[in-house]
Design an enzyme around this catalytic site. Structure first.
Site, mmCIF file in Angstrom:
data_model
loop_
_atom_site.group_PDB
_atom_site.id
_atom_site.type_symbol
_atom_site.label_atom_id
_atom_site.label_comp_id
_atom_site.label_asym_id
_atom_site.label_seq_id
_atom_site.Cartn_x
_atom_site.Cartn_y
_atom_site.Cartn_z
ATOM 1 N N ARG A 1 2.812 9.592 5.495
ATOM 2 C CA ARG A 1 3.822 10.016 4.921
ATOM 3 C C ARG A 1 4.137 9.804 3.489
ATOM 4 O O ARG A 1 4.617 10.957 2.860
ATOM 5 C CB ARG A 1 5.068 9.756 5.945
ATOM 6 C CG ARG A 1 5.002 10.144 7.174
ATOM 7 C CD ARG A 1 5.946 9.355 8.187
ATOM 8 N NE ARG A 1 5.543 7.819 8.031
ATOM 9 C CZ ARG A 1 6.034 7.123 8.749
ATOM 10 N NH1 ARG A 1 6.953 7.323 9.637
ATOM 11 N NH2 ARG A 1 5.688 5.611 8.691
ATOM 12 N N LYS B 1 0.744 -1.131 0.113
ATOM 13 C CA LYS B 1 0.114 -0.009 0.055
ATOM 14 C C LYS B 1 0.938 1.175 -0.085
ATOM 15 O O LYS B 1 0.254 2.304 -0.556
ATOM 16 C CB LYS B 1 -0.989 0.140 0.998
ATOM 17 C CG LYS B 1 -0.363 -0.084 2.469
ATOM 18 C CD LYS B 1 -0.192 1.437 3.251
ATOM 19 C CE LYS B 1 0.487 1.054 4.571
ATOM 20 N NZ LYS B 1 1.758 1.932 4.794
HETATM 21 P P1 13P Z 1 3.343 6.107 6.064
HETATM 22 O O1 13P Z 1 4.521 5.471 5.804
HETATM 23 O O2 13P Z 1 2.862 6.479 4.530
HETATM 24 O O3 13P Z 1 2.998 7.196 6.950
HETATM 25 O O4 13P Z 1 2.101 5.019 6.149
HETATM 26 C C1 13P Z 1 1.779 4.876 7.684
HETATM 27 C C2 13P Z 1 1.187 3.667 7.916
HETATM 28 O O5 13P Z 1 1.562 2.549 7.449
HETATM 29 C C3 13P Z 1 -0.239 3.541 8.310
HETATM 30 O O6 13P Z 1 -0.584 2.468 8.762
#
Ligand code: 13P
Length: 360
Positions: A267, A203
């Protein structure tokens, strides 16, 4: 009575949110009192940050303003952090896990059980290796995974969040559930550890695509289209590599739940939006694809020491797609990877069928 000792390997934002829940549970007076109150946390920077955490019970570097709990004991010494631990929680950026595990070989208590909160994978000439597989292979311990839509700061603020524990060993998974479950953090058990871990990993690529759509100034319809295609490619990729991965896993909080959370507030999305804006400006200034600010520069500026996972993961997944001749079967993953590396302009993210066909 001997109680289970817990060690947290990592001290970033997610590790802090997770250790906070663990510390709340281990210090709770419950009739079973299974866990030792103190939780050790390895802080790779060591030195001053360790002293600050131990005196203020906060991690100002990665999790400012949220108390971790007085029973979290930080240490800069990795071997010391895991010594005697019965339950090992891995929560460091995925690119560091192999090095960490190598340092821990022969130092982990026999019979200890591990759980990985890290989202990512490694690619070797023999094929992909998941983080939990690295832990299992190098340390010889069982390793479950905890995955879900869990933006660290929101978990720290005790906002409703869901996670699954993907497991091989049910007894270990039940113990880990007791360790993590809080009224605001709902944990369920899922006997599809590979599917759960791969969802959490893949994802991050889709989130880059959604960030690109934001950077291009497009709205919710386009983002929904990228999320839908992304979920489809996530499922196809998981099941092509591991046919045992279940369809239902994609409807769990580790699948669509994590995907949506990351695409709204993660992020990867944020950095990809900034990168795309800068790339578009560079192209408009006649500097060509790949112009603009670098991923490394934006990671440093926007994430203040935290690490971006999606770009590395995109390159790792693409290596698998290329080796197996699967690039055209995963047009969104492939187009995102080509954009990320400056081979295609960002606007092709919404034209991913064309992007995947492009001759680069
Ligand atoms: P990011 O690393 O894109 O912030 O994803 C956070 C995450 O895995 C939330 O479950």
């Amino acid at each position: 009575l001997s109680r289970y000792k817990v060690a947290m390997v990592g001290s970033g934002a997610w590790a802090c949110a997770a250790v906070r829940m663990i510390a709340q549970n281990t210090s709770q007076d419950d009739p079973e009192d299974e866990f030792d109150d103190d939780v050790r946390m390895w802080v790779h920077q060591g030195g001053e940050l360790v002293d600050t955490i131990n005196s203020t019970h906060e991690n100002p570097a990665y999790f400012p303003g949220i108390p971790l709990g007085p029973n979290v004991i930080a240490t800069g010494n990795l071997a010391e952090a895991v010594a005697d631990a019965d339950l090992l929680v891995f929560c460091a950026p995925h690119q560091y896990i192999r090095g960490i595990c190598k340092q821990l070989m022969g130092k982990v208590k026999p019979g200890a059980a591990a759980i990985s909160l890290t989202k990512g994978m490694r690619v070797t000439p023999e094929g992909p290796e998941l983080i939990s597989q690295i832990v299992r292979r190098t340390l010889g311990v069982d390793c479950s995974v905890l995955m879900g839509g869990n933006i660290a700061e929101d978990v720290g603020r005790e906002q409703l969040s869901e996670a699954v524990i993907g497991y091989y060993n049910l007894e270990h998974a039940q113990r880990f559930k007791k360790l993590f479950q809080r009224p605001y953090f709902r944990v369920t058990l899922l006997p599809d550890p590979v599917g759960a871990e791969l969802c959490g990993t893949l994802k991050n690529i889709v989130a880059l695509g959604v960030g690109m759509v934001d950077g291009l100034g497009m709205g919710p319809n386009s983002k929904a289209a990228i999320i839908r295609q992304g979920l489809l490619e996530m499922r196809d990729f998981c099941q092509a590599l591991y046919p045992s991965v279940r369809d239902d896993t994609f409807l769990e909080c580790c699948g669509v739940g994590d995907l949506v959370a990351t695409c709204i507030g993660g992020r990867n999305r944020r950095v990809a939006e900034a990168w795309t804006r800068s790339a578009v400006e560079g192209a408009e200034a006649g500097e060509g694809n790949g112009a603009g600010r670098s991923w490394a520069e934006l990671e440093k500026e926007l994430l203040q020491g935290q690490k971006l996972q999606g770009v590395l993961t995109s390159n790792e997944v693409q290596q698998i797609l290329r080796t197996r001749g699967w690039e055209s079967k995963y047009p969104l993953f492939t187009t995102i990877n080509r954009i990320v590396n400056g081979h295609l302009p960002p606007h092709l993210v919404v034209d991913y069928l064309e992007g995947a066909k492009a001759d680069i």
